[in-house]
Design an enzyme around this catalytic site. Sequence first.
Site, short mmCIF file in Angstrom:
data_model
loop_
_atom_site.label_atom_id
_atom_site.label_comp_id
_atom_site.label_asym_id
_atom_site.label_seq_id
_atom_site.Cartn_x
_atom_site.Cartn_y
_atom_site.Cartn_z
CG HIS A 1 5.83 -20.68 1.58
ND1 HIS A 1 7.27 -20.14 1.38
CD2 HIS A 1 5.12 -19.59 1.35
CE1 HIS A 1 7.18 -18.91 1.25
NE2 HIS A 1 6.00 -18.42 1.41
CB SER B 1 6.05 -15.12 2.12
OG SER B 1 6.17 -15.66 0.76
CG ASP C 1 9.18 -22.68 1.15
OD1 ASP C 1 8.29 -22.72 0.04
OD2 ASP C 1 9.72 -21.85 1.57
#
Length: 446
Positions: A395, A269, A361
């Site tokens: 994600h 991330s 995601d």
Amino acid sequence: MMRPPPPFGLLRAGRAAVRAARRAWSSGGGPPGPISLTVRPLKSMADELLDIQVSGLESRQAVTLRAQVLTERDSMFDSSGQYQADGEGRLDTSRSPSVGGDYLGVAPMGLLWTLSPSPMEEPYQRLSKLNLIDSPMNVDLSVYSGHSGSDTIPGVPLVKQRIERWYSKPDVRRIKLREGNLRGSMFIPPGDGPFPGVIDLFEDDGLTEFRACLLASRGFTTLALPYFGFEDLPRTVTDLRLEYFEEAVNYLQKHPTVKGPGIGVIGSSKGGDLALSMVTFIPQVVASVCISGCNANTTSDLHYKGIHLSSLRHDVDRIIILDSGILDMSKTFNNPNTKEDSIIPLEKAEGHILFVVGEDDKVWNSKLFAEEAIKRLKKHGKDNYELLSYPGAGHCIEPPCSPFRFAKIKRLFGLPVLLGGEAIKHCSAQQDSWQKIQDFLRSHLC
């Protein structure tokens, strides 16, 4: 918090079900064999697959397999799969499909992949281990007669088995790091070394160690490096200086257990775009794994020796609140091309880059970001990249030990944020990408 014991009536009903099953075997011609739950291995690394089989059941008997974990914080996680034995009273999770519960179809690791907080627990937690070195995560597996859901008290198990899942191999060393500006933990593999050196970055505030510990168990000297919300580091992600991460690279490069000269970095991330900035601007970084990251600098401005990358941020006015109360932020980030001064100039990177993305995601469009990064690299005649793109993955692509999470609490909002993905597809992506990430790092650091 432990689950309350089942009421006496349910206990009695469960015992009656067991006695009824035994009588059914007797009426079929002879006493039943013992019911057994076989798990191989009973002690394993947290990223290893298991072989789970049940035998001694009735022909075509309906049963529920359950898993439970009580964490060091006394939080209970559980999961269940509903199965039917074959004609010989056996089931094998590598071949037998789950027909209900927390997952469907053939999923050998479905029980572990779908562990989630029990109904009485705080939702959206990550299943985590505090003491990674000295003790395992204990997982209790059990088999119950009939089909029942995770929100019911199932009664007395037909058979149960405790297994141990370890995050570290014997003799992995953990060293608390407080050197200069650096904070974090070093995990050093067993043996004399030297080993490939890797820096591990997460988005979460504080210190996240489990991936670094697993990497050390797989032969990498790994520095779990927090950059906010830990000890005397800033409490929030303010303007970041890449010199902090360069200091970590130099420290790791000089460490006696590290082979060098090149250093690897793995980031998720926000940690993913930091990993890209490190391979772009810090020449000692020769291998960068960007998991669910962005090709632009996000969240906070980044500074390095007179270079300034502005930040791409969420447009909170475009947040969608789902009926469940979960925030869908997937539309809040624009294509980085709309903010050129935030884009990381990856064409300057001499090291190698591995992009790992989930095509479902819901935090942001990490697949698009990886494609934009690759388009930029190609435009400049670069071929120093690889892409792993997984349909149905969300994600938070983590090591295979990590159960699927469809949402997590976003500290900035104090509310759950949608992560995306489908449980089995997502966890299959974790299983597949984990070995490929290790292969990528070894190929460029050894």
